[in-house]
Design a protein around this motif. Structure first.
Motif, PDB file in Angstrom:
ATOM      1  N   ALA A 136       0.872  -1.180   0.000  1.00 40.00           N
ATOM      2  CA  ALA A 136       0.000   0.000   0.000  1.00 40.00           C
ATOM      3  C   ALA A 136       0.909   1.231   0.000  1.00 40.00           C
ATOM      4  O   ALA A 136       1.934   1.248   0.676  1.00 40.00           O
ATOM      5  N   PRO A 137       0.553   2.275  -0.744  1.00 40.69           N
ATOM      6  CA  PRO A 137       1.451   3.423  -0.912  1.00 40.69           C
ATOM      7  C   PRO A 137       1.478   4.346   0.300  1.00 40.69           C
ATOM      8  O   PRO A 137       0.476   4.525   0.989  1.00 40.69           O
ATOM      9  N   MET A 138       2.633   4.959   0.524  1.00 46.86           N
ATOM     10  CA  MET A 138       2.791   5.903   1.623  1.00 46.86           C
ATOM     11  C   MET A 138       1.915   7.144   1.447  1.00 46.86           C
ATOM     12  O   MET A 138       1.634   7.852   2.416  1.00 46.86           O
ATOM     13  N   ALA A 139       1.485   7.420   0.220  1.00 44.28           N
ATOM     14  CA  ALA A 139       0.645   8.599  -0.011  1.00 44.28           C
ATOM     15  C   ALA A 139      -0.659   8.535   0.764  1.00 44.28           C
ATOM     16  O   ALA A 139      -1.298   9.563   1.005  1.00 44.28           O
ATOM     17  N   ASN A 140      -1.060   7.347   1.197  1.00 45.28           N
ATOM     18  CA  ASN A 140      -2.298   7.219   1.965  1.00 45.28           C
ATOM     19  C   ASN A 140      -2.069   7.301   3.475  1.00 45.28           C
ATOM     20  O   ASN A 140      -3.014   7.131   4.248  1.00 45.28           O
ATOM     21  N   ALA A 141      -0.829   7.559   3.882  1.00 45.98           N
ATOM     22  CA  ALA A 141      -0.601   7.885   5.296  1.00 45.98           C
ATOM     23  C   ALA A 141      -1.256   9.231   5.567  1.00 45.98           C
ATOM     24  O   ALA A 141      -1.424  10.049   4.670  1.00 45.98           O
ATOM     25  N   ALA A 142      -1.668   9.448   6.797  1.00 45.22           N
ATOM     26  CA  ALA A 142      -2.354  10.688   7.193  1.00 45.22           C
ATOM     27  C   ALA A 142      -3.704  10.832   6.509  1.00 45.22           C
ATOM     28  O   ALA A 142      -4.198  11.943   6.327  1.00 45.22           O
ATOM     29  N   THR A 143      -4.317   9.707   6.119  1.00 42.77           N
ATOM     30  CA  THR A 143      -5.685   9.709   5.589  1.00 42.77           C
ATOM     31  C   THR A 143      -6.474   8.622   6.308  1.00 42.77           C
ATOM     32  O   THR A 143      -5.911   7.786   7.023  1.00 42.77           O
ATOM     33  N   GLN A 144      -7.768   8.592   6.074  1.00 44.06           N
ATOM     34  CA  GLN A 144      -8.607   7.557   6.683  1.00 44.06           C
ATOM     35  C   GLN A 144      -8.307   6.173   6.118  1.00 44.06           C
ATOM     36  O   GLN A 144      -8.708   5.163   6.694  1.00 44.06           O
ATOM     37  N   ALA A 145      -7.581   6.120   5.001  1.00 40.05           N
ATOM     38  CA  ALA A 145      -7.257   4.827   4.385  1.00 40.05           C
ATOM     39  C   ALA A 145      -6.094   4.135   5.087  1.00 40.05           C
ATOM     40  O   ALA A 145      -5.923   2.920   4.937  1.00 40.05           O
ATOM     41  N   LYS A 146      -5.285   4.878   5.843  1.00 44.72           N
ATOM     42  CA  LYS A 146      -4.091   4.280   6.452  1.00 44.72           C
ATOM     43  C   LYS A 146      -4.409   3.074   7.345  1.00 44.72           C
ATOM     44  O   LYS A 146      -3.704   2.055   7.267  1.00 44.72           O
ATOM     45  N   PRO A 147      -5.442   3.131   8.205  1.00 43.32           N
ATOM     46  CA  PRO A 147      -5.716   1.966   9.052  1.00 43.32           C
ATOM     47  C   PRO A 147      -6.060   0.697   8.269  1.00 43.32           C
ATOM     48  O   PRO A 147      -5.949  -0.404   8.810  1.00 43.32           O
ATOM     49  N   LEU A 148      -6.481   0.869   7.001  1.00 44.89           N
ATOM     50  CA  LEU A 148      -6.744  -0.311   6.180  1.00 44.89           C
ATOM     51  C   LEU A 148      -5.484  -1.135   5.950  1.00 44.89           C
ATOM     52  O   LEU A 148      -5.553  -2.351   5.735  1.00 44.89           O
ATOM     53  N   HIS A 149      -4.336  -0.474   5.979  1.00 49.69           N
ATOM     54  CA  HIS A 149      -3.089  -1.160   5.635  1.00 49.69           C
ATOM     55  C   HIS A 149      -2.796  -2.319   6.576  1.00 49.69           C
ATOM     56  O   HIS A 149      -2.549  -3.438   6.146  1.00 49.69           O
ATOM     57  N   VAL A 150      -2.833  -2.056   7.874  1.00 50.85           N
ATOM     58  CA  VAL A 150      -2.526  -3.122   8.821  1.00 50.85           C
ATOM     59  C   VAL A 150      -3.700  -4.092   8.933  1.00 50.85           C
ATOM     60  O   VAL A 150      -3.503  -5.299   9.140  1.00 50.85           O
ATOM     61  N   GLY A 151      -4.933  -3.582   8.762  1.00 54.77           N
ATOM     62  CA  GLY A 151      -6.093  -4.473   8.780  1.00 54.77           C
ATOM     63  C   GLY A 151      -6.064  -5.452   7.627  1.00 54.77           C
ATOM     64  O   GLY A 151      -6.319  -6.653   7.796  1.00 54.77           O
ATOM     65  N   ASN A 152      -5.738  -4.954   6.441  1.00 53.77           N
ATOM     66  CA  ASN A 152      -5.623  -5.837   5.288  1.00 53.77           C
ATOM     67  C   ASN A 152      -4.452  -6.798   5.435  1.00 53.77           C
ATOM     68  O   ASN A 152      -4.519  -7.951   5.001  1.00 53.77           O
ATOM     69  N   ALA A 153      -3.370  -6.325   6.035  1.00 54.56           N
ATOM     70  CA  ALA A 153      -2.197  -7.186   6.215  1.00 54.56           C
ATOM     71  C   ALA A 153      -2.540  -8.420   7.038  1.00 54.56           C
ATOM     72  O   ALA A 153      -2.206  -9.545   6.667  1.00 54.56           O
TER      73      ALA A 153
END
Length: 371
Positions: free
Chosen positions: A106-123
Motif C-alpha cells: 500500500a502506498p505511503m501517499a495514503n498515510a495521514a488519511t482515513q485509508a491508512k488503518p486499512l493497511h494493517v487491517g488488510n495485512a
C-alpha cells in the motif's frame, strides 16, 4: 487511532499478526486448539519474519517513502504466524509467503488519511487468507523471498534487498525480539512525533520557569530541528489524520497544552486560534546529523523570544522508545484507558490476567473469546 507499536526497521509488527492468530485459534476444531505457548511461538514467528525481511534491506532502515511497511512485511508476517499456528508443512509455508507477497503493498501517499488503518487491517486479514489458501493446496513461487536477478519477488518492494539464510533447523536461533524491544506510543500519533513532543515539553518547562507561565505572545519564532520526511512535515494540518502526522502540530500542541493526548486531535482542538497562531511562528530546519531513522533521529525545539533570549529542548530518546521502554505500569494504564472505550472493567481485568498467564493456557482461543 495511530496507537500501534513500532519496531526498527520501521513497521507496526503486532497489529498485523495478533488478529490473524486470534481468528485462527478460534477456527480450529476443539481437539486441535493451540495452547498458550504455541500461540506465543506463532506470534514471535510473525514478528521475526517481518524483522528479518526489513533487516535484509538498507532502504527499510529509514522512515519509508514508497510502501507503508505493515502492508508489505506485515502481510508476510501474518501469513507466517498463521502458517505456524495451523501447523502447515514446510512447502505449504513457502507457498503461503508467496501468496501473501501477491496480496501485499500500500502506498505511503495514503498515510495521514482515513485509508491508512486499512493497511494493517488488510495485512492481518490477507496474511491469514494466504495461509488458508496454502493449506488448501494453492501454490505460489517458493523462491519468493530470494533475490533472483531479472525476476523480482519480495525485492519488488525494496530496491536494495539482500536476503540471508537462517541457521539450520535444530540449531540455536536468537529471535530479533530478544535483541531489541518494541516502541510503544504514549499518545496516538506517528512515532516521530514523540521526539518533538518530548523536546517541546522540555523547553516549555524552561519557558514557564523563565516567564512564570506559558505566554505565546513572548515567542517570536519556534525552530524545529527534525529529519527530512515529507509526509510528516505538515505546517498547517487540516484534519485529525494530518495532525497525527505533523511535526509542527504536535510540537505546538505540547507547548500550548503541556501534554498531547486523545483530545489533542479533535476538530475543535486543531482549529483553535491560539494553536494556529503558534503554527504560524514555526520554522523547520533539517540538520545533516538528524537522519530519518527511528534508531538515530532526534527532535529539538527552540523558542526564540522577543527579548532576544533563546530556550532549547532536545530529545534523543523518548519514554516508550526501545532504548527507554514503558514500564509495565504505564503499559497497563494505556491498555485500560483504550479498552475502556469498548469493554467493561471486569472484561479488561480478565484479559490482563489471561495475557499475564498466556504461556500456561491449555487453549489459547480463550483470549479471543474474552474480547
Amino acid at each position: 487511532m495511530d496507537f500501534d507499536d513500532t519496531w526498527h526497521p520501521a513497521t507496526h509488527p503486532s497489529g498485523a499478526v495478533l488478529p490473524a492468530l486470534l481468528a485462527a485459534s478460534q477456527m480450529l476444531p476443539p481437539n486441535t486448539k493451540p495452547n498458550g505457548l504455541e500461540f506465543l511461538l506463532a506470534f514471535n514467528v510473525g514478528l521475526e519474519v517481518q524483522g528479518r525481511l526489513m533487516h535484509f534491506s538498507t532502504e527499510a532502515h529509514d522512515i519509508p517513502k514508497r510502501f507503508h511497511p505493515p502492508s508489505v512485511v506485515g502481510t508476510l508476517g501474518s501469513a507466517a504466524a498463521a502458517a505456524k499456528l495451523l501447523s502447515l508443512s514446510s512447502a505449504q509455508c513457502c507457498h503461503a509467503l508467496g501468496i501473501a507477497a501477491s496480496l501485499a503493498g500500500a502506498p505511503m501517499a495514503n498515510a495521514a488519511t482515513q485509508a491508512k488503518p486499512l493497511h494493517v487491517g488488510n495485512a492481518t486479514r490477507l496474511g491469514l487468507e494466504a495461509a488458508l489458501l496454502a493449506a488448501r493446496g494453492m501454490e505460489a513461487n517458493p523462491l519468493i523471498l530470494d533475490d533472483i536477478p531479472g525476476c523480482s519477488g519480495f525485492s519488488a518492494f525494496y530496491s536494495v534487498y539482500h536476503p540471508k539464510p537462517l541457521s539450520a533447523p535444530g540449531g540455536h536461533h536468537e529471535f530479533l525480539l530478544e535483541k531489541q524491544d518494541i516502541a510503544f506510543k504514549r499518545f496516538p500519533a506517528h512515532l516521530g512525533m514523540h521526539w518533538v513532543v518530548d523536546a517541546a515539553l522540555s523547553v516549555r518547562n524552561l519557558f514557564v520557569n523563565y516567564a512564570g507561565s506559558f505566554s505565546p505572545s513572548l515567542i517570536r519564532t519556534i525552530v524545529l530541528k527534525i529529519p527530512v520526511s515529507k509526509y510528516i512535515n505538515r505546517p498547517f494540518p487540516s484534519s485529525e489524520h494530518q495532525a497525527r502526522h505533523s511535526f509542527q502540530f504536535n510540537a505546538c500542541a505540547a507547548l500550548l497544552d503541556g501534554e498531547v493526548g486523545l483530545g489533542s486531535f479533535s476538530e475543535s482542538s486543531i482549529q483553535r486560534q491560539e494553536l494556529r497562531e503558534l503554527l504560524g511562528k514555526v520554522v523547520v530546519e533539517h540538520p545533516e546529523d538528524n537522519v530519518a531513522n527511528f534508531d538515530k533521529m532526534y527532535g529539538e525545539v527552540a523558542l526564540l523570544l522577543h527579548s532576544g533570549d533563546v530556550l532549547t529542548g532536545k530529545c534523543d530518546t523518548f519514554y516508550g522508545h526501545w532504548r527507554k521502554p514503558l514500564s509495565k505500569e504505564s503499559l497497563l494504564k494505556k491498555f485500560r484507558s483504550n479498552a475502556s472505550h469498548v469493554l467493561p472493567e471486569e472484561k479488561i481485568e480478565a484479559i490482563i490476567t489471561l495475557v499475564d498467564n498466556l504461556e500456561n493456557l491449555s487453549d489459547s482461543s480463550q483470549l479471543a473469546c474474552s474480547l
